[in-house]
Write a protein that holds these residues in place. Structure first.
Motif, PDB file in Angstrom:
ATOM      1  N   GLN A 263       0.832  -1.205   0.000  1.00 36.02           N
ATOM      2  CA  GLN A 263       0.000   0.000   0.000  1.00 36.02           C
ATOM      3  C   GLN A 263       0.865   1.254   0.000  1.00 36.02           C
ATOM      4  N   VAL A 264       1.926   1.266   0.804  1.00 37.90           N
ATOM      5  CA  VAL A 264       2.826   2.419   0.859  1.00 37.90           C
ATOM      6  C   VAL A 264       3.503   2.621  -0.494  1.00 37.90           C
ATOM      7  N   TYR A 265       3.963   1.534  -1.112  1.00 36.11           N
ATOM      8  CA  TYR A 265       4.625   1.626  -2.411  1.00 36.11           C
ATOM      9  C   TYR A 265       3.680   2.222  -3.459  1.00 36.11           C
ATOM     10  N   VAL A 266       2.470   1.744  -3.502  1.00 37.46           N
ATOM     11  CA  VAL A 266       1.488   2.245  -4.477  1.00 37.46           C
ATOM     12  C   VAL A 266       1.135   3.703  -4.166  1.00 37.46           C
ATOM     13  N   GLU A 267       1.047   4.043  -2.882  1.00 36.65           N
ATOM     14  CA  GLU A 267       0.789   5.425  -2.482  1.00 36.65           C
ATOM     15  C   GLU A 267       1.876   6.363  -3.021  1.00 36.65           C
ATOM     16  N   ILE A 268       3.125   5.939  -2.906  1.00 37.11           N
ATOM     17  CA  ILE A 268       4.245   6.748  -3.399  1.00 37.11           C
ATOM     18  C   ILE A 268       4.173   6.864  -4.924  1.00 37.11           C
ATOM     19  N   LEU A 269       3.825   5.770  -5.591  1.00 38.69           N
ATOM     20  CA  LEU A 269       3.669   5.826  -7.046  1.00 38.69           C
ATOM     21  C   LEU A 269       2.582   6.817  -7.435  1.00 38.69           C
ATOM     22  N   GLU A 270       1.509   6.841  -6.671  1.00 41.14           N
ATOM     23  CA  GLU A 270       0.426   7.791  -6.938  1.00 41.14           C
ATOM     24  C   GLU A 270       0.917   9.227  -6.801  1.00 41.14           C
ATOM     25  N   LYS A 271       1.771   9.475  -5.805  1.00 43.46           N
ATOM     26  CA  LYS A 271       2.324  10.817  -5.626  1.00 43.46           C
ATOM     27  C   LYS A 271       3.249  11.194  -6.780  1.00 43.46           C
TER      28      LYS A 271
ATOM     29  N   ILE B 126      13.544  -0.454   0.610  1.00 41.46           N
ATOM     30  CA  ILE B 126      14.073  -1.778   0.953  1.00 41.46           C
ATOM     31  C   ILE B 126      15.532  -1.848   0.542  1.00 41.46           C
ATOM     32  N   VAL B 127      16.380  -2.273   1.467  1.00 40.47           N
ATOM     33  CA  VAL B 127      17.799  -2.452   1.180  1.00 40.47           C
ATOM     34  C   VAL B 127      18.186  -3.865   1.604  1.00 40.47           C
ATOM     35  N   GLY B 128      18.703  -4.629   0.656  1.00 40.42           N
ATOM     36  CA  GLY B 128      19.160  -5.977   0.971  1.00 40.42           C
ATOM     37  C   GLY B 128      18.084  -6.891   1.522  1.00 40.42           C
ATOM     38  N   GLY B 129      16.838  -6.648   1.134  1.00 39.52           N
ATOM     39  CA  GLY B 129      15.742  -7.493   1.601  1.00 39.52           C
ATOM     40  C   GLY B 129      15.166  -7.073   2.943  1.00 39.52           C
ATOM     41  N   GLN B 130      15.652  -5.960   3.488  1.00 43.00           N
ATOM     42  CA  GLN B 130      15.153  -5.453   4.768  1.00 43.00           C
ATOM     43  C   GLN B 130      14.457  -4.111   4.556  1.00 43.00           C
ATOM     44  N   VAL B 131      13.318  -3.940   5.163  1.00 43.74           N
ATOM     45  CA  VAL B 131      12.587  -2.683   5.062  1.00 43.74           C
ATOM     46  C   VAL B 131      13.327  -1.627   5.878  1.00 43.74           C
ATOM     47  N   VAL B 132      13.664  -0.501   5.229  1.00 43.53           N
ATOM     48  CA  VAL B 132      14.374   0.567   5.930  1.00 43.53           C
ATOM     49  C   VAL B 132      13.542   1.843   6.066  1.00 43.53           C
ATOM     50  N   GLU B 133      12.521   2.005   5.237  1.00 48.24           N
ATOM     51  CA  GLU B 133      11.705   3.218   5.327  1.00 48.24           C
ATOM     52  C   GLU B 133      10.294   2.944   4.822  1.00 48.24           C
ATOM     53  N   THR B 134       9.307   3.372   5.614  1.00 49.30           N
ATOM     54  CA  THR B 134       7.914   3.212   5.202  1.00 49.30           C
ATOM     55  C   THR B 134       7.161   4.537   5.199  1.00 49.30           C
TER      56      THR B 134
END
Length: 165
Positions: free
Chosen positions: A90-98, A123-131
Motif C-alpha cells: 500500500q505504501v509503495y502504491v501510495e508513493i507511485l500515486e504521488k 528496501i535495502v538488501g531485503g530489509q525494510v528501511v523506510e515506510t
C-alpha cells in the motif's frame, strides 16, 4: 527477509522484478510464471496471502494486491509479518500515486528507473528501511534533481567540446 518484489500485469508480463538474493534469470522467469499462474486462479473473495509450499519453498510466503491491471507481489520468509508486507504494498502504491498522479501500467514501463529508485529507498538488501511515504518522496525528488543536474552538466560538457573541439 524479503526475497523478491514483483509487479505483474494481468496478462502475466513482468513489469518490475527485484530479487534480493541471487537467483538465475531462468529461475526468476520460472518463478514469475508460477506466481502469476497461482494469482490468476485466485478468486477475488479469498485471502491475499499465499503459503510458498512447493512453489517458493517451505519457509516462503507471498502477499499480493491487485490494483487495476497490476499485481503487486512481495515474496518473503517467515521472519516477516504478513500484514506488514501487505501494508508495504500500500505504501509503495501510495508513493507511485504521488509520483505519477494516476498510476497506470504505461507509467511503470516508461519510468522503470524511478520504480527501482523508490523501491531502493524503501528496501535495502531485503530489509525494510523506510515506510514513511513523505521521506521516500523527498529522497526520490532529490535523486531526480541530481540526475537532471548531472545530465545537464554532461550535455554542456559535450556541447562545449564540440564548439572548441
Amino acid at each position: 527477509m524479503i526475497k523478491a518484489m514483483l509487479v505483474i500485469n494481468n496478462q502475466g508480463k513482468s513489469r518490475l522484478a527485484k530479487f534480493y538474493n541471487y537467483t538465475p534469470v531462468e529461475q526468476q522467469q520460472q518463478l514469475i510464471r508460477s506466481i502469476y499462474s497461482v494469482l490468476c486462479l485466485q478468486p477475488e473473495n479469498v485471502s491475499n496471502f499465499i503459503e510458498g509450499g512447493l512453489l517458493l519453498g517451505p519457509d516462503s510466503r507471498l502477499v499480493y494486491k491487485l490494483f487495476a491491471t497490476l499485481y503487486f507481489v512481495f515474496v518473503f520468509d517467515n521472519s516477516e509479518n504478513e500484514l506488514a508486507m501487505f501494508d508495504l504494498i500500500q505504501v509503495y502504491v501510495e508513493i507511485l500515486e504521488k509520483c505519477f498522479s494516476n498510476v497506470c501500467e504505461l507509467d511503470i514501463v516508461l519510468n522503470y528507473g524511478k520504480m527501482h529508485t523508490i523501491l531502493d529507498e524503501m528496501i535495502v538488501g531485503g530489509q525494510v528501511v523506510e515506510t514513511n511515504s513523505d521521506i521516500v518522496m523527498k529522497a526520490v525528488e532529490e535523486i531526480s534533481k541530481l540526475e537532471t543536474t548531472t545530465a545537464a552538466a554532461k550535455l554542456l560538457s559535450k556541447s562545449t567540446s564540440l564548439l572548441w573541439g
